[in-house]
Write a protein that holds these residues in place. Structure first.
Motif, PDB file in Angstrom:
ATOM      1  N   UNK A  22       0.936  -1.447  -0.217  1.00 57.65           N
ATOM      2  CA  UNK A  22      -0.079  -0.153  -0.076  1.00 57.65           C
ATOM      3  C   UNK A  22       0.898   1.317  -0.038  1.00 57.65           C
ATOM      4  N   UNK A  23       2.151   0.968   0.214  1.00 60.74           N
ATOM      5  CA  UNK A  23       3.249   2.244  -0.017  1.00 60.74           C
ATOM      6  C   UNK A  23       3.244   2.924   1.553  1.00 60.74           C
ATOM      7  N   UNK A  24       2.604   2.285   2.436  1.00 55.98           N
ATOM      8  CA  UNK A  24       2.793   2.946   4.055  1.00 55.98           C
ATOM      9  C   UNK A  24       4.099   2.564   4.696  1.00 55.98           C
ATOM     10  N   UNK A  25       4.629   1.415   4.451  1.00 54.15           N
ATOM     11  CA  UNK A  25       5.804   0.694   5.050  1.00 54.15           C
ATOM     12  C   UNK A  25       6.913   0.708   4.291  1.00 54.15           C
ATOM     13  N   UNK A  26       8.103   1.041   4.412  1.00 53.66           N
ATOM     14  CA  UNK A  26       9.490   0.997   3.863  1.00 53.66           C
ATOM     15  C   UNK A  26       9.818  -0.430   4.086  1.00 53.66           C
ATOM     16  N   UNK A  27       9.961  -1.198   3.013  1.00 59.13           N
ATOM     17  CA  UNK A  27      10.280  -2.771   3.497  1.00 59.13           C
ATOM     18  C   UNK A  27      11.591  -3.051   4.096  1.00 59.13           C
ATOM     19  N   UNK A  28      12.482  -2.201   3.908  1.00 64.34           N
ATOM     20  CA  UNK A  28      13.832  -2.087   4.642  1.00 64.34           C
ATOM     21  C   UNK A  28      13.774  -1.559   6.031  1.00 64.34           C
TER      22      UNK A  28
END
Length: 608
Positions: free
Chosen positions: A455-461
């Motif tokens: 969804x673009x909320x969280x930075x996967x890194x």
């Protein structure tokens, strides 16, 4: 030789901006109070708990004079207390440094020396207390199981003992009937009810709904001679109410047109119930008229009800908060007038950001999560902390949380996941973790993590997993079984080595674990091994902070040390914060120190 674990770094401050630094600390230090409880026959004699002294302690409030008095003053705080029905004495539970093992102490309501209330009852973990005018019933749990006692006319008698979990539940107003909760059928997560006649302590009634369906006795009618017992049942797959007339051996299931689950307490005349309704992370209040079956909303604001009761004049007193607004104790009169009842001294906590709902399709059904973004956060993906609640049979709610707020202040989005095992979403959702605890919940966490990234909320890194107690257990299990998802882990008072935890924990939790896992480590060793964080420690790559109390009876220190020793052997990055208390701290300064340590650890981990 004992391994010397790298100590956690405790920062002097989290934020360079003095206002930001003062704001997050003020949320923890702001004085708070619980909903007052009063003596049954002396409603001016009230008690509550508050952190006004910097430690959560018990306070007495004489409504007739307006006097407030701090009752307890112990280094690690006091939460468990009640009054005698005549209002003459206050009972509080005296343990050692937060270990939850001890005895009940009694002192005069107006102040005076405290004494052991029942010298003939040995120390143990508390398993219920009911105080009448002529009779006292108390439960004690030890490694040998549960024992229940009655004290009448100066004499104490043990009337019940079992290797399984049991506890005192309710005493009738005329003190002729005593209800207990027990798990003699072997499943403490789905208890049964037994009622004794206090004259002779003979069994007069039993009720059990069978495998996988618990019955929880709440309270007898407040009217003398009325043998109706209010009970929670789950016959239709969720917690609902029934009224059991023990004398007539009849029952009435109350079918309320409300989604989610409910609990309740009686109105003083026993003609109505104050219903607390929980649905999708929020709670509300209703009045249910037993004569007309009319359900009336009390129109409380959207958020969380942290406690509620009905005064003799019909006034409803309750605690309310939501994610943006700190808790307040309010009183709602029968005419609908709603006012602030009890405000502690000092400035209220600074507000925070609201939460919004996310519903994510998971492998076991739709998962509900509460999501908060920092105020004025950029649109792009954010560092995100997934805070996993304890229990496991609990739930994250739209409530004020100084802990959530400081993560937001530090620039993190916060995601709270009501995974399978959480309460409020039906019995099947709560019990879905049976036989495979930990790993089942993490499937739901993974689904929400995928949603947050997609969804673009969280930075996967820059995703951090954090939790305390069962949430701490899930955190350690997550960094071992899902190492690719997490940049850091923060585990407070966790289960880390489940076999050793079972050996050392309080018996009530061993009983719970046997019901949850399907047996003990001796009978189902493969399940404990599969569901223990220690099994996956070699896969851990993310730095992890572990916090633990020396006197914790729920997640004991030895099993945590076993896990840390393996991290040390494997040369994994970790830090350890050890403190002299039990399962968490009731001391505000200690809570602030631990919170600062957690957030600072995560910030440093994401910089690497």
């Amino acid at each position: 030789m004992t391994t010397q674990h790298p100590p956690a770094v405790i920062p002097d401050r989290l934020f360079a901006d003095p206002e930001a630094e003062a704001r997050w600390r003020a949320r923890f230090h702001a004085p708070r109070v619980s909903v007052p409880d009063w003596a049954l026959d002396a409603p001016d004699a009230n008690i509550y708990v508050s952190n006004a002294s910097g430690v959560w302690e018990v306070y007495a409030w004489n409504r007739a004079t307006g006097e407030h008095r701090q009752v307890t003053n112990r280094p690690n705080g006091t939460l468990s207390a009640t009054t005698s029905p005549d209002g003459e004495s206050i009972w509080w539970f005296d343990d050692t440094d937060g270990d939850e093992f001890g005895s009940w102490v009694r002192e005069p309501f107006a102040g005076g020396p405290a004494e052991r209330a029942l010298p003939d009852v040995h120390d143990g973990y508390p398993a219920g207390l009911e105080i009448g005018h002529r009779l006292i019933a108390v439960g004690v749990s030890t490694d040998d199981g549960s024992e229940l006692f009655v004290h009448v006319d100066g004499k104490t008698e043990r009337f019940y003992a079992s290797k399984d979990d049991a506890g005192i539940a309710a005493l009738s107003r005329d003190e002729r009937l005593l209800a207990i909760s027990h798990s003699e059928h072997g499943d403490s997560r789905h208890p049964a009810v037994r009622v004794y006649a206090t004259d002779g302590l003979t069994t007069v009634a039993e009720k059990w709904d069978g495998e996988g369906k618990g019955l929880t006795p709440l309270e007898f009618s407040p009217v003398s001679g009325d043998a109706r017992l209010l009970v929670l049942h789950e016959r239709r797959g969720r917690e609902e109410l029934l009224i059991w007339d023990v004398a007539a051996d009849t029952e009435e299931e109350l079918s309320l047109d409300l989604p989610g689950e409910v609990s309740a307490t009686w109105y003083p005349a026993a003609d109505a119930l104050l219903v607390v309704h929980f649905h999708q992370g929020r709670s509300s209040l209703y009045r249910y008229d037993l004569g007309t079956a009319e359900l009336t909303s009390l129109d409380t604001p959207k958020g969380r009800i942290g406690g509620a009761s009905v005064r003799p004049d019909g006034t409803v007193e309750y605690s309310w908060s939501n994610a943006a607004h700190p808790p307040v104790i309010r009183a709602r009169a029968e005419d609908g007038t709603d006012t602030v009842l009890l405000a502690p001294p000092g400035e209220p906590a600074p507000p925070s950001a609201p939460v919004v709902d996310a519903f994510v399709e998971g492998p076991g059904g739709r998962v509900h999560a509460l999501v908060a973004r920092p105020v004025n956060a950029p649109e792009g993906p954010l560092p995100t902390v997934f805070t996993l609640h304890g229990g496991p049979h609990s739930a994250d709610e739209d409530r004020f949380s100084a802990y959530r707020a400081v993560w937001l202040d530090a620039g993190f989005a916060v995601v709270e996941v009501n995974y399978r095992g959480s309460t409020g979403y039906g019995s099947a959702w709560r019990d879905a973790i049976e036989g495979r605890p930990g790993l089942t919940e993490l499937e739901d966490v993974a689904a929400v993590h995928d949603w947050a990234v997609d969804s673009g909320l969280a930075d996967p890194a820059k995703c951090v997993v954090s939790g305390g107690s069962w949430g701490g257990y899930l955190t350690l299990l997550a960094i071992g079984t899902q190492p690719e998802r997490w940049a850091a882990g923060v585990a407070a008072v966790p289960v880390a080595d489940y076999v050793a935890a079972y050996e050392d924990e309080m018996e009530q939790l061993r009983s719970f674990d046997r019901a949850l896992f399907g047996g003990s480590p001796e009978t189902v060793p493969d399940v404990y091994r599969e569901c223990s964080p220690l099994t996956y420690v070699e896969a851990v790559r993310a730095p992890v902070l572990v916090l633990a109390g020396d006197n914790d009876p729920r997640c004991p220190i030895r099993q945590i040390e076993n896990y840390l020793d393996r991290l040390a052997e494997l040369q994994r990055p970790y830090e350890f914060y050890r403190y002299d208390a039990g399962h968490g701290s009731l001391v505000t300064a200690e809570t602030v120190k631990q919170t600062a340590t957690e957030v600072y650890f995560a910030l440093r981990a994401l910089e690497k």
